[in-house]
Write a protein that holds these residues in place. Structure first.
Motif, PDB file in Angstrom:
ATOM      1  N   GLN A   1      -8.359  11.890  14.705  1.00 57.81           N
ATOM      2  CA  GLN A   1      -7.496  11.951  14.349  1.00 57.81           C
ATOM      3  C   GLN A   1      -6.256  11.279  16.194  1.00 57.81           C
ATOM      4  O   GLN A   1      -5.111  10.238  15.708  1.00 57.81           O
ATOM      5  CB  GLN A   1      -6.357  13.105  13.177  1.00 57.81           C
TER       6      GLN A   1
ATOM      7  N   GLY B   1      -7.811   7.667  16.567  1.00 59.84           N
ATOM      8  CA  GLY B   1      -6.837   6.666  15.554  1.00 59.84           C
ATOM      9  C   GLY B   1      -5.125   6.707  16.110  1.00 59.84           C
ATOM     10  O   GLY B   1      -4.801   5.455  15.918  1.00 59.84           O
TER      11      GLY B   1
ATOM     12  N   HIS C   1     -10.993   6.491  10.891  1.00 56.94           N
ATOM     13  CA  HIS C   1      -9.956   7.547  10.011  1.00 56.94           C
ATOM     14  C   HIS C   1     -11.380   7.992   8.820  1.00 56.94           C
ATOM     15  O   HIS C   1     -10.660   9.511   8.046  1.00 56.94           O
ATOM     16  CB  HIS C   1      -8.874   6.879   9.376  1.00 56.94           C
TER      17      HIS C   1
ATOM     18  N   SER D   1      -5.748   6.448   2.077  1.00 51.08           N
ATOM     19  CA  SER D   1      -5.731   5.914   3.421  1.00 51.08           C
ATOM     20  C   SER D   1      -5.112   4.220   3.082  1.00 51.08           C
ATOM     21  O   SER D   1      -4.843   3.900   3.938  1.00 51.08           O
ATOM     22  CB  SER D   1      -6.714   6.280   3.908  1.00 51.08           C
TER      23      SER D   1
END
Length: 279
Positions: free
Chosen positions: A96, A99, A126, A156
């Motif tokens: 994360q 990302g 992700h 997502s």
């Protein structure tokens, strides 16, 4: 010395013998004269059914070390579970973070194509982070519910492409299926690539559209994932299997080499994909 707390267990077994049971096996706690605890396996059998109990075979086996080993193994397994959960949690957090860095970098560039590359990389990472999040939340440390994972990827990507997906209806028909980690991660990347391409190219100009996703067992140890849309379809003379784009290369390479599966597609009346792979 016999542990008095187990007297009721022995009584129940003796009553069962009296009612006709051929014998019983039970673990009992004892102490030596020096107070050392022991675990004994008590085995009582009747070679022939005698109402007067005139013939009885009684044997004891010291299983103290066996029980200690069993206890140690249970402790080791629980410790391993804790360490794996922590590993999954940290892996998810690290992904994360990567990302977020990619998103931040994308916001600084003025080149739209470069920005899109960063966003695509973020979505791929992700999709992998979601697997580790699922494993961290799951009772099992080695497998996840694929249907829930598919839903999470869809949600997502809808969020990532909120500007272009507002008028797109997504229908899902997902059978409850559990797969191991080594299957979930590559399949998640493939699903991410297909859906991302759909959101970007299938419905230009914020037009209305529909995406259907189904997941089911196909028999003979196979799982089938199908995706289709009613968008613009594939361009003329465009073959996804030989396309030079990284996304298309990833889709075919992962399905054929990692999942050991088969993939087919159609570009008429929208685009449809079918992926069959063993589990």
């Amino acid at each position: 010395f016999f542990d008095p707390s187990q007297l009721d267990v022995v009584k129940e077994e003796v009553v069962a013998l009296w009612k006709g049971e051929p014998g019983f096996v039970s673990e009992l706690k004892y102490h030596t004269l020096r107070g050392i605890p022991l675990t004994l396996l008590l085995n009582i059998r009747f070679p022939e059914k005698k109402e007067d109990f005139s013939q009885v075979i009684v044997s004891f086996m010291d299983i103290t070390r066996l029980k200690e080993t069993e206890k140690s193994l249970i402790y080791a397994i629980e410790e391993k579970k804790i360490l794996l959960k922590e590993l999954y949690h940290r892996t998810k957090n690290n992904m994360q973070m990567i990302g977020s860095l990619l998103t931040l970098k994308a916001s600084y560039t003025k080149d739209r194509k470069v920005s899109e590359v960063f966003e695509e990389m973020k979505d791929r990472i992700h999709s992998m982070a979601l697997v580790h999040e699922k494993l961290y939340q799951s009772e099992s440390l080695y497998s996840i519910h694929l249907d829930d994972y598919v839903k999470d990827i869809v949600n997502s990507l809808q969020s990532s492409y909120a500007a272009t997906s507002a008028n797109i209806l997504i229908k899902t028909d997902l059978e409850e299926i559990t797969v191991p980690l080594e299957t979930a991660i590559p399949l998640g990347i493939v699903l991410n690539e297909i859906l991302a391409n759909t959101f970007k190219h299938a419905f230009p100009g914020d037009s209305d559209g529909e995406i259907s996703i189904s997941l089911c067992k196909a028999g003979k140890g196979l799982i089938s994932l199908r995706l289709s849309d009613n968008g613009t379809g594939l361009p003329d003379n465009y073959d996804p299997g030989t396309a030079e784009s990284l996304g298309m290369q990833l889709i075919f390479s992962i399905v054929e080499n990692q999942l050991k599966g088969e993939i087919s597609y159609s570009g008429k009346r929208g685009v449809s994909w079918e992926i069959n792979f063993p589990v």
